[in-house]
Design a protein around this motif. Structure first.
Motif, PDB file in Angstrom:
ATOM      1  N   ASP A 454     -38.697 -54.639 -65.665  1.00 39.61           N
ATOM      2  CA  ASP A 454     -38.857 -54.159 -67.033  1.00 39.61           C
ATOM      3  C   ASP A 454     -40.264 -53.628 -67.302  1.00 39.61           C
ATOM      4  N   SER A 456     -43.055 -55.262 -66.964  1.00 42.30           N
ATOM      5  CA  SER A 456     -43.911 -56.273 -67.601  1.00 42.30           C
ATOM      6  C   SER A 456     -44.992 -56.824 -66.672  1.00 42.30           C
ATOM      7  N   TRP A 462     -47.040 -65.417 -69.554  1.00 39.11           N
ATOM      8  CA  TRP A 462     -46.264 -66.358 -68.738  1.00 39.11           C
ATOM      9  C   TRP A 462     -47.108 -67.449 -68.088  1.00 39.11           C
ATOM     10  N   LEU A 523     -36.733 -68.335 -65.971  1.00 39.19           N
ATOM     11  CA  LEU A 523     -36.636 -67.667 -67.274  1.00 39.19           C
ATOM     12  C   LEU A 523     -37.517 -66.418 -67.359  1.00 39.19           C
ATOM     13  N   ARG A 524     -38.648 -66.426 -66.625  1.00 35.01           N
ATOM     14  CA  ARG A 524     -39.495 -65.231 -66.617  1.00 35.01           C
ATOM     15  C   ARG A 524     -38.728 -64.047 -65.993  1.00 35.01           C
ATOM     16  N   ASP A 527     -35.898 -62.875 -68.266  1.00 35.47           N
ATOM     17  CA  ASP A 527     -36.452 -62.039 -69.325  1.00 35.47           C
ATOM     18  C   ASP A 527     -36.735 -60.624 -68.829  1.00 35.47           C
ATOM     19  N   ILE A 544     -31.679 -70.241 -72.306  1.00 33.85           N
ATOM     20  CA  ILE A 544     -32.523 -69.085 -72.610  1.00 33.85           C
ATOM     21  C   ILE A 544     -31.943 -68.416 -73.853  1.00 33.85           C
ATOM     22  N   ALA A 547     -30.731 -64.651 -73.713  1.00 31.90           N
ATOM     23  CA  ALA A 547     -30.225 -64.104 -72.439  1.00 31.90           C
ATOM     24  C   ALA A 547     -28.910 -63.385 -72.680  1.00 31.90           C
TER      25      ALA A 547
END
Ligand code: NAD
Length: 549
Positions: A454, A456, A462, A523-524, A527, A544, A547
């Motif tokens: 994405d 990021s 994080w 979860l990172r 995401d 999450i 999600a």
């Protein structure tokens, strides 16, 4: 003499609890001459990565750790103990922040200015957070990476292939053994003969060649015979790699682990080994220009090998970024190792889980090895690693082990070790930590978070969340660093270490930390939009809120 630090062993405590005793022993262990690259300067690995700011700070930290109560927390600011605060028994006993700078000021010249003033310290990843375990620490990751290269390009083995790399330091020294463990041949270029000899002594490197001709001869013979072999060559990579390319040596894999992240820790062409330290200290700007120019030549040759069909990757030392600054336009033509090989593991919350036996007794590690084999019988790659490492790897400092475990696995190992301490099967507590090169605790756009799905890559929330989560979950010490692996300005990362002392309280803390810490990795990556991570989250019940299922 300060350079002769060695971690205490056995069950007698110098501190008031195993939590603080563990921090003390692991700080000492980082500076054990068997572990540290330059213990007299408090340098553990990675060029200039230190365990404490100076010797006064080291002694002050050690003293405070022996006095600290179970409701107190020691604050360490870039290697200096700056306060002891009243907290509670679930709080970390030590909180560490290393080398952090406000973003607009985050570059090497400013960092060095502050370092010269005695105000900061470079802690890299596990040096300043007291969980470095010698070269074995990186061996597993390096073994996994070369295994992934073998799977991707060579039918699952490096047999009959030649890998060329440089740098036989604390981390880079794992490369020759990782290649031969994958049945391949390695040619490793290193400017410092002492470093190369050290790798032979610890059985990471098989032999050292007399000169370039001899080295090429030895590796090509082994390659032709399909015989695993690692050969060290004393020389400057910026000269040797272009020469190998000119001679058209049939190289299959090229990477590098010189300390390129810090231009002062990379020796430019034409500079004598003996003049290195003086020159870098006296003329850092000129030295930086010269080392970047040399890195440009070095990387130009790596790109040349890629053009000829070799598998080429940046092994997380920022050499592409520095070479680009040195004028190599095509520096980013080859990928970093994380997007190329490691990211799918990160999506499962996998990363370098490690532990050390505070007893100092190798038998304790042998027992934990057996426990890992019993806990995860279905994981054949893990079993091969544990068996091989047990046979081939010498401990440095306190006996320790590393293996990659993911979400849903790490806490099971931690709880098992804690039970083994409680029952007396292990002779003293175990410390459990990890590298910062991990799934959910690093923002490093040239390495762990390169080319995120994405975009990021540079989002650094994080690792901050990771440090906060581990603090809230009961870790024994937590650290938040800047600049590890790839240098100042290029990464933010966090670490945790938790002690299994056999108590019920430790079990509760371990269960939370070793679930939540790899959970951050899952979860990172959810995401960021990775379907593999979403699958793991769904299967394992990681909640999450937003999600897409
Ligand atoms: P180190 O400082 O202990 O070793 C670097 C070695 O490179 C030294 O032995 C030095 O003599 C040698 N060297 C310097 N310039 C050279 C040149 N021009 N030619 C040949 N040899 C040269 O560092 P380390 O701990 O081994 O780490 C190496 C690099 O790898 C660092 O940049 C580190 O951040 C990075 N790293 C990568 C990973 C990963 O998983 N990919 C993990 C940790 C560290």
């Amino acid at each position: 003499m300060n350079a002769n630090i060695r971690a205490r062993r056995g069950t007698e405590l110098a501190a008031r609890s195993w939590g603080t005793e563990a921090a003390l022993r692991m700080l000492q262990n980082n500076l054990d001459p068997e572990v540290a690259e330059r213990p007299e300067d408090l340098v553990v690995y990675g060029g200039t990565a230190k365990a404490a700011r100076d010797w006064d700070c080291f002694h002050a930290i050690s003293r405070e750790l022996t006095l600290l109560g179970d409701d107190e927390t020691l604050l360490v600011q870039s290697g200096k103990p700056v306060g002891v605060l009243r907290t509670h028994e679930w709080a970390p006993r030590v909180l560490i922040a290393n080398a952090n700078l406000v973003p607009d000021w985050a570059d090497w010249p400013e960092f060095r200015r502050l370092e010269r003033l005695g105000l900061t310290m470079y802690g890299n990843m596990t040096a300043g957070s007291w969980i470095y375990i010698g070269t074995q620490g990186i061996l597993q990751g390096t073994y996994e990476t070369f295994a992934a290269v073998a799977r991707k390009r060579f039918g699952g083995t490096l047999k009959g292939t030649l890998t060329v790399t440089a740098g036989l330091g604390g981390m880079g020294g794992a490369q020759p053994l990782a290649v031969t463990m994958n049945e391949g041949v390695a040619l490793c270029v290193e400017v410092d003969p002492q470093r190369a000899r050290r790798r032979v002594e610890t059985r990471y490197l098989d032999e050292i060649a007399d000169d370039l001709d001899d080295a090429v001869d030895r590796v090509l013979r082994a390659k032709a015979e399909g015989r695993p072999l690692s050969v060290g060559l004393i020389g400057n990579a910026a000269e040797v790699l272009p020469e190998l390319l000119r001679r058209d040596v049939p190289v299959d894999v090229v990477t590098d682990q010189t300390s390129a992240h810090d231009p002062l820790a990379y020796l430019p062409k034409g500079v004598d080994l003996d003049d290195w330290a003086d020159y870098a200290a006296k003329s850092p700007d000129e030295f930086t220009d010269r080392s970047r120019e040399s890195m440009a030549d070095h990387v130009e040759a790596m790109v040349g090998f890629q053009d000829r069909g070799a598998e080429v990757f940046d092994y997380g030392n920022s050499i592409r970024g520095e070479a680009k600054l040195g004028g190599c336009e095509r520096a980013f033509d080859f990928p970093g190792f994380v997007p190329a090989y490691i990211r799918p593991l990160f999506c499962e919350g996998k990363g370098p889980f490690r532990w050390a036996a505070l007893s100092g007794d190798p038998a304790d590690i042998a027992k934990t090895d057996r426990a890992i084999l019993e806990l995860f019988p279905e994981n054949e790659q893990l079993a091969r690693w544990i068996r091989m490492v047990g046979e081939r790897v010498e401990f440095q400092g306190l006996p320790a082990r590393i293996c990659w475990l993911g979400y849903g696995e790490r806490h099971r190992a931690g709880l098992r070790f804690n039970e083994m301490v409680a029952s007396g099967e292990l002779s003293a507590p175990i410390v459990i930590g990890r590298d910062h090169l991990d799934c959910g605790s690093v923002a490093s756009p040239h390495r762990e978070t390169e080319a995120m799905a994405d975009g990021s890559d540079a989002i650094a929330d994080w690792p901050l969340l990771n440090a906060l989560v581990n603090t809230a979950s009961g870790a024994t010490w937590v650290s938040l660093h800047h600049g590890g692996g790839v240098g100042i300005g290029r990464s933010i990362h966090a670490g945790q270490v938790t002690v299994a002392d056999g108590t019920e309280l430790a079990a509760r803390k371990l269960e939370r930390v070793l679930t939540n810490d790899p959970g951050m990795g899952v979860l990172r990556h959810v995401d960021a939009g990775y379907p593999e991570a979403a699958r793991v989250a769904a299967e394992q019940g990681v909640h999450i809120p937003m999600a897409q299922h």
